[in-house]
Design a protein around this motif. Structure first.
Motif, PDB file in Angstrom:
ATOM      1  N   GLU A  86      -1.796  11.688 -14.435  1.00 33.11           N
ATOM      2  CA  GLU A  86      -0.605  10.829 -14.395  1.00 33.11           C
ATOM      3  C   GLU A  86      -0.863   9.532 -15.145  1.00 33.11           C
ATOM      4  N   ARG A  87      -0.194   9.362 -16.296  1.00 32.17           N
ATOM      5  CA  ARG A  87      -0.380   8.174 -17.118  1.00 32.17           C
ATOM      6  C   ARG A  87       0.469   6.993 -16.653  1.00 32.17           C
ATOM      7  N   ASP A  88       1.590   7.285 -16.032  1.00 29.53           N
ATOM      8  CA  ASP A  88       2.465   6.222 -15.556  1.00 29.53           C
ATOM      9  C   ASP A  88       1.954   5.713 -14.207  1.00 29.53           C
ATOM     10  N   SER A  89       1.660   4.408 -14.117  1.00 28.10           N
ATOM     11  CA  SER A  89       1.032   3.865 -12.912  1.00 28.10           C
ATOM     12  C   SER A  89       1.954   3.901 -11.696  1.00 28.10           C
ATOM     13  N   ALA A  90       3.253   3.752 -11.902  1.00 23.37           N
ATOM     14  CA  ALA A  90       4.191   3.838 -10.778  1.00 23.37           C
ATOM     15  C   ALA A  90       4.255   5.265 -10.248  1.00 23.37           C
ATOM     16  N   ALA A  91       4.300   6.215 -11.154  1.00 24.90           N
ATOM     17  CA  ALA A  91       4.322   7.618 -10.743  1.00 24.90           C
ATOM     18  C   ALA A  91       3.012   8.000 -10.063  1.00 24.90           C
ATOM     19  N   ALA A  92       1.906   7.427 -10.549  1.00 28.08           N
ATOM     20  CA  ALA A  92       0.609   7.709  -9.935  1.00 28.08           C
ATOM     21  C   ALA A  92       0.554   7.163  -8.514  1.00 28.08           C
ATOM     22  N   LEU A  93       1.058   5.956  -8.324  1.00 25.88           N
ATOM     23  CA  LEU A  93       1.086   5.377  -6.978  1.00 25.88           C
ATOM     24  C   LEU A  93       1.940   6.231  -6.054  1.00 25.88           C
ATOM     25  N   GLN A  94       3.095   6.662  -6.526  1.00 27.60           N
ATOM     26  CA  GLN A  94       3.956   7.495  -5.687  1.00 27.60           C
ATOM     27  C   GLN A  94       3.289   8.826  -5.356  1.00 27.60           C
ATOM     28  N   ALA A  95       2.608   9.406  -6.327  1.00 27.70           N
ATOM     29  CA  ALA A  95       1.916  10.674  -6.086  1.00 27.70           C
ATOM     30  C   ALA A  95       0.825  10.503  -5.038  1.00 27.70           C
ATOM     31  N   TRP A  96       0.109   9.368  -5.094  1.00 30.94           N
ATOM     32  CA  TRP A  96      -0.922   9.103  -4.087  1.00 30.94           C
ATOM     33  C   TRP A  96      -0.300   8.909  -2.705  1.00 30.94           C
ATOM     34  N   LEU A  97       0.811   8.184  -2.627  1.00 31.46           N
ATOM     35  CA  LEU A  97       1.475   7.976  -1.341  1.00 31.46           C
ATOM     36  C   LEU A  97       1.967   9.307  -0.765  1.00 31.46           C
ATOM     37  N   ASP A  98       2.428  10.193  -1.646  1.00 21.82           N
ATOM     38  CA  ASP A  98       2.836  11.534  -1.186  1.00 21.82           C
ATOM     39  C   ASP A  98       1.636  12.302  -0.635  1.00 21.82           C
ATOM     40  N   ALA A  99       0.501  12.203  -1.330  1.00 21.23           N
ATOM     41  CA  ALA A  99      -0.720  12.872  -0.866  1.00 21.23           C
ATOM     42  C   ALA A  99      -1.169  12.286   0.468  1.00 21.23           C
ATOM     43  N   LEU A 100      -1.060  10.981   0.593  1.00 20.70           N
ATOM     44  CA  LEU A 100      -1.440  10.302   1.831  1.00 20.70           C
ATOM     45  C   LEU A 100      -0.529  10.726   2.975  1.00 20.70           C
ATOM     46  N   SER A 101       0.749  10.852   2.676  1.00 19.24           N
ATOM     47  CA  SER A 101       1.707  11.300   3.689  1.00 19.24           C
ATOM     48  C   SER A 101       1.362  12.697   4.187  1.00 19.24           C
ATOM     49  N   ASP A 102       1.039  13.585   3.262  1.00 17.16           N
ATOM     50  CA  ASP A 102       0.648  14.938   3.650  1.00 17.16           C
ATOM     51  C   ASP A 102      -0.619  14.916   4.505  1.00 17.16           C
ATOM     52  N   TYR A 103      -1.522  14.016   4.159  1.00 12.27           N
ATOM     53  CA  TYR A 103      -2.810  13.922   4.857  1.00 12.27           C
ATOM     54  C   TYR A 103      -2.635  13.513   6.316  1.00 12.27           C
ATOM     55  N   VAL A 104      -1.741  12.568   6.576  1.00 11.34           N
ATOM     56  CA  VAL A 104      -1.586  12.062   7.940  1.00 11.34           C
ATOM     57  C   VAL A 104      -0.568  12.856   8.751  1.00 11.34           C
ATOM     58  N   THR A 105      -0.027  13.920   8.181  1.00  9.32           N
ATOM     59  CA  THR A 105       0.867  14.788   8.945  1.00  9.32           C
ATOM     60  C   THR A 105       0.155  16.039   9.433  1.00  9.32           C
ATOM     61  N   VAL A 106      -1.154  16.101   9.251  1.00  9.35           N
ATOM     62  CA  VAL A 106      -1.889  17.306   9.637  1.00  9.35           C
ATOM     63  C   VAL A 106      -1.777  17.570  11.136  1.00  9.35           C
ATOM     64  N   PHE A 107      -1.689  16.484  11.940  1.00  8.50           N
ATOM     65  CA  PHE A 107      -1.527  16.627  13.384  1.00  8.50           C
ATOM     66  C   PHE A 107      -0.343  15.787  13.852  1.00  8.50           C
ATOM     67  N   ASP A 108       0.453  16.342  14.743  1.00  6.73           N
ATOM     68  CA  ASP A 108       1.566  15.597  15.304  1.00  6.73           C
ATOM     69  C   ASP A 108       1.037  14.402  16.098  1.00  6.73           C
ATOM     70  N   GLY A 109       1.620  13.242  15.865  1.00  5.04           N
ATOM     71  CA  GLY A 109       1.221  12.045  16.588  1.00  5.04           C
ATOM     72  C   GLY A 109       0.074  11.272  15.963  1.00  5.04           C
ATOM     73  N   LEU A 110      -0.433  11.722  14.831  1.00  8.66           N
ATOM     74  CA  LEU A 110      -1.580  11.061  14.203  1.00  8.66           C
ATOM     75  C   LEU A 110      -1.290   9.639  13.727  1.00  8.66           C
ATOM     76  N   PRO A 111      -0.080   9.334  13.234  1.00  9.23           N
ATOM     77  CA  PRO A 111       0.151   7.971  12.748  1.00  9.23           C
ATOM     78  C   PRO A 111      -0.138   6.881  13.775  1.00  9.23           C
ATOM     79  N   ASP A 112       0.121   7.124  15.057  1.00  6.04           N
ATOM     80  CA  ASP A 112      -0.056   6.054  16.040  1.00  6.04           C
ATOM     81  C   ASP A 112      -1.515   5.626  16.213  1.00  6.04           C
ATOM     82  N   PRO A 113      -2.471   6.548  16.424  1.00  9.51           N
ATOM     83  CA  PRO A 113      -3.863   6.080  16.522  1.00  9.51           C
ATOM     84  C   PRO A 113      -4.378   5.455  15.231  1.00  9.51           C
ATOM     85  N   LEU A 114      -3.862   5.875  14.080  1.00 11.02           N
ATOM     86  CA  LEU A 114      -4.264   5.239  12.825  1.00 11.02           C
ATOM     87  C   LEU A 114      -3.724   3.816  12.752  1.00 11.02           C
ATOM     88  N   ARG A 115      -2.496   3.640  13.187  1.00  6.58           N
ATOM     89  CA  ARG A 115      -1.906   2.294  13.200  1.00  6.58           C
ATOM     90  C   ARG A 115      -2.713   1.372  14.117  1.00  6.58           C
TER      91      ARG A 115
END
Length: 208
Positions: A86-115
């Protein structure tokens, strides 16, 4: 006469095998029950007493941290792909945020202990959170240097935004479209609108 070295190796091997088995069982259990499922049920499903579980993982946060660290290779493989392709830095940031979102959805309720871990330096999950925030910051800094992200946006806030979006997606009132609708909403918050090219007379190209 028993060889102490052989005995020590066997003990270490048994511990490693037990630890690996607990992680496998916990992965399945949390996927089914969410991260608030009873710890003693994990021990029971693994065929151990609670003492064995707690010797390896004294707290729920210790167990969650180990499970998330076991998935780091997968997450950072996605990061490497984003950085290479990804050469476009905005698109790269969005792609990383999407990957991060997928990562923290592996278990239901995971966002709260991370917060919570973001506010507790002593939490076993704190290192996991800081690693994810630091990587988010690298993508964000690139987008800010290119003038594609607001300068006042912080990596920590973006990480919290991802957690909030995931949490909302799992809320009782949410539907299948909730999470997908929140991603562009979050992007609208950090992305800096491009400045239109001005034509003759000071008008933006395409203006009437």
């Amino acid at each position: 006469m028993n060889d102490p070295a052989v005995s020590d190796r066997k003990t270490r091997s048994d511990k490693e095998r037990n630890r690996s088995h607990i992680l496998d069982v916990a992965t399945e259990f949390f996927a089914e029950q969410g991260v608030d499922g009873p710890m003693h049920d994990i021990a029971k499903r693994a065929g151990f007493g609670p003492g064995t579980l707690y010797r390896h993982f004294p707290t729920r946060e210790d167990l969650l941290a180990a499970l998330l660290e076991a998935r780091w290779d997968e997450l950072f493989a996605r990061r490497d792909v984003i950085e290479r392709s990804e050469r476009d830095s905005a698109a790269a940031l969005q792609a990383w945020l999407d990957a991060l979102s997928d990562y923290v959805t592996v278990f239901d309720g995971l966002p709260d202990p991370l917060r919570v871990a973001l506010t507790k330096d002593t939490s076993p999950l704190a290192i996991t959170c800081e690693t994810l925030v630091d990587t988010t910051g690298q993508f964000l800094a690139a987008a800010q240097r290119d003038g594609k992200a607001h300068s006042w946006v912080g990596a920590r806030e973006l990480f919290l935004g991802v957690l909030a979006s995931v949490w909302v997606g799992g809320a009782v009132l949410a539907d299948e479209a909730s999470t997908s609708a929140l991603r562009p909403l979050l992007r609208a918050g950090w992305e800096k609108p491009s400045v239109p090219h001005l034509g003759h007379g000071g008008r933006a190209d395409g203006d009437a």
